[in-house]
Design an enzyme around this catalytic site. Structure first.
Site, PDB file in Angstrom:
ATOM      1  N   GLY A 174       6.301  -8.970 -83.220  1.00 30.67           N
ATOM      2  CA  GLY A 174       6.610  -7.558 -83.091  1.00 30.67           C
ATOM      3  C   GLY A 174       8.068  -7.288 -83.415  1.00 30.67           C
ATOM      4  O   GLY A 174       8.827  -8.188 -83.766  1.00 30.67           O
ATOM      5  N   GLU A 204      14.686 -12.786 -88.289  1.00 25.18           N
ATOM      6  CA  GLU A 204      14.114 -11.993 -89.381  1.00 25.18           C
ATOM      7  C   GLU A 204      14.866 -10.672 -89.456  1.00 25.18           C
ATOM      8  O   GLU A 204      15.646 -10.439 -90.368  1.00 25.18           O
ATOM      9  CB  GLU A 204      12.619 -11.768 -89.146  1.00 25.18           C
ATOM     10  CG  GLU A 204      11.920 -10.997 -90.252  1.00 25.18           C
ATOM     11  CD  GLU A 204      10.458 -10.689 -89.928  1.00 25.18           C
ATOM     12  OE1 GLU A 204       9.745 -10.312 -90.859  1.00 25.18           O
ATOM     13  OE2 GLU A 204      10.047 -10.823 -88.759  1.00 25.18           O
ATOM     14  N   ASP A 293       2.644 -15.018 -94.220  1.00 24.40           N
ATOM     15  CA  ASP A 293       2.866 -13.968 -93.223  1.00 24.40           C
ATOM     16  C   ASP A 293       1.663 -13.032 -93.177  1.00 24.40           C
ATOM     17  O   ASP A 293       0.834 -13.119 -92.279  1.00 24.40           O
ATOM     18  CB  ASP A 293       4.161 -13.208 -93.472  1.00 24.40           C
ATOM     19  CG  ASP A 293       4.668 -12.490 -92.225  1.00 24.40           C
ATOM     20  OD1 ASP A 293       4.120 -12.748 -91.126  1.00 24.40           O
ATOM     21  OD2 ASP A 293       5.601 -11.692 -92.326  1.00 24.40           O
TER      22      ASP A 293
END
Length: 356
Positions: A174, A204, A293
């Site tokens: 998230g 990230e 991903d």
């Protein structure tokens, strides 16, 4: 390395989201069955394009918004089984021989499924997908806790309860901004007490400090993405590099980075393939694994990620074998199973590629 060789190459993926890899046609069919009328289009090809374009924003938060549509049609046992079975089929068709696919059970309870029922449905789907693929792929799941909710301890308990029944470990995912991993420390401590594997999305959208917290505070065995570890690396004009203490710790301890190049471009973690930090990190000796991903949202497959790396860095079969072996060595699988995959599937597969 030619496209035909890329397709033939045995692959392993550790970072693949179930709700980010649905077939567009399946989304449309399930939306009709569920009475979900918020899709932007009911044309499969156009829907696939819409997902990719919606994700090409350079923002992790905007990228994550696309999952509202996929999760909306994954709320029944039948839908979850179908999506999981098709995921295994699609991965196997792309040459993936081992996959860890992650999802958040809490996001699939809108129609009354219990957490246990969600996990059982997904596991049943993967077993069916493995059967349809003729045993060419082994799939295990990671149960994901969401960073912005308060259910991570519950999902950690669920992970422990279902391990050895298709569940390999736990993950936190998230939006990173404002949701540090240490907020979920109770979940990680529960997993540690029960000797259960876990990985954490970090590095990230937030810099190296998130990797530090994931590794040093929470005890992550792997890092999802992790490319912002470069914030702790100084590259000099002569091409040499100096690693900060965190980067050196991650490298020297062989903590795997689950790198997802195309996704990183979409969320703004990297500018383009040619300057993506994966090559720098590989040359510096980090343990790199290459991943998808979200196959639908990023418009990618493992073969496409391989092809991007060939074009950007000239990688050949030797490098992809290195990445694939690193992925299997880093998998949340018992050691004998990892050795079997490497010795009986990965090494022979790449040897055959080299023979032509």
């Amino acid at each position: 390395m030619h496209l035909s060789d890329i397709l033939r190459a045995p692959k392993a993926v550790l970072h693949d989201h179930l709700d980010g890899g649905l077939r567009p046609a399946t989304i449309i069919e399930l939306a009709r069955e569920h009475g979900y009328d918020k899709l932007p289009t009911e044309d499969p090809a156009a829907l696939g394009v819409w997902f990719r374009e919606a994700a090409d924003s350079g923002s992790l938060e905007r990228y994550l918004e696309t999952f509202a549509h996929t999760c909306a049609v994954m709320q029944t046992r039948e839908a979850l089984e179908r999506v999981a079975a098709e995921c295994a089929e699609d991965l196997a068709e792309d040459g993936v021989v081992y996959a860890e696919v992650r999802y958040a059970p809490e996001q699939h309870q809108e129609r009354g499924l219990t957490l246990d029922e969600v996990v059982e449905a997904v596991n049943a789907g993967f077993r069916e997908g493995e059967r349809r693929a003729g045993g060419r792929i082994t799939v295990r799941t990671l149960l994901t806790g969401m960073r912005h909710t308060d259910r991570s301890a519950e999902i950690a308990e669920l992970t422990v309860a279902h391990r050895d029944r298709g569940v390999a470990g736990f993950d936190i995912a998230g939006g990173e901004i404002g949701n540090p991993p240490a907020r979920h420390l109770a979940a990680f401590q529960h997993l540690k007490r029960h000797n259960c594997h876990f990985t954490i999305h970090a590095g990230e959208a937030v810099g190296a400090e998130s990797v530090h917290e994931a590794v040093q505070v929470c005890g992550a065995e792997r890092i999802g993405h992790g490319v912002r570890i470069t914030d702790d690396i100084t590259v000099h004009e002569d091409g040499t590099a100096t690693l900060g203490h965190l980067a050196a710790y991650v490298r020297d301890n062989g903590i795997p980075l689950e790198v997802c190049p195309t996704s990183n471009l979409q969320t703004g973690a990297a500018k383009d393939y040619a300057t993506h930090p994966i090559d720098l990190l590989r040359r510096l000796g980090f343990r790199i694994t290459l991943n998808t991903d979200n196959r639908l949202v990023s418009g990618t497959t493992m073969s496409r990620e391989f092809a991007h790396m060939v074009e950007a860095f000239g990688y050949g079969a030797e490098v992809f074998e290195e990445f694939t072996v690193a992925a299997v060595e880093s998998a949340f699988l018992p050691l004998p199973e990892r050795r079997r995959l490497i010795d009986e599937v990965i090494r022979p597969g790449y040897a055959a590629l080299r023979r032509g």
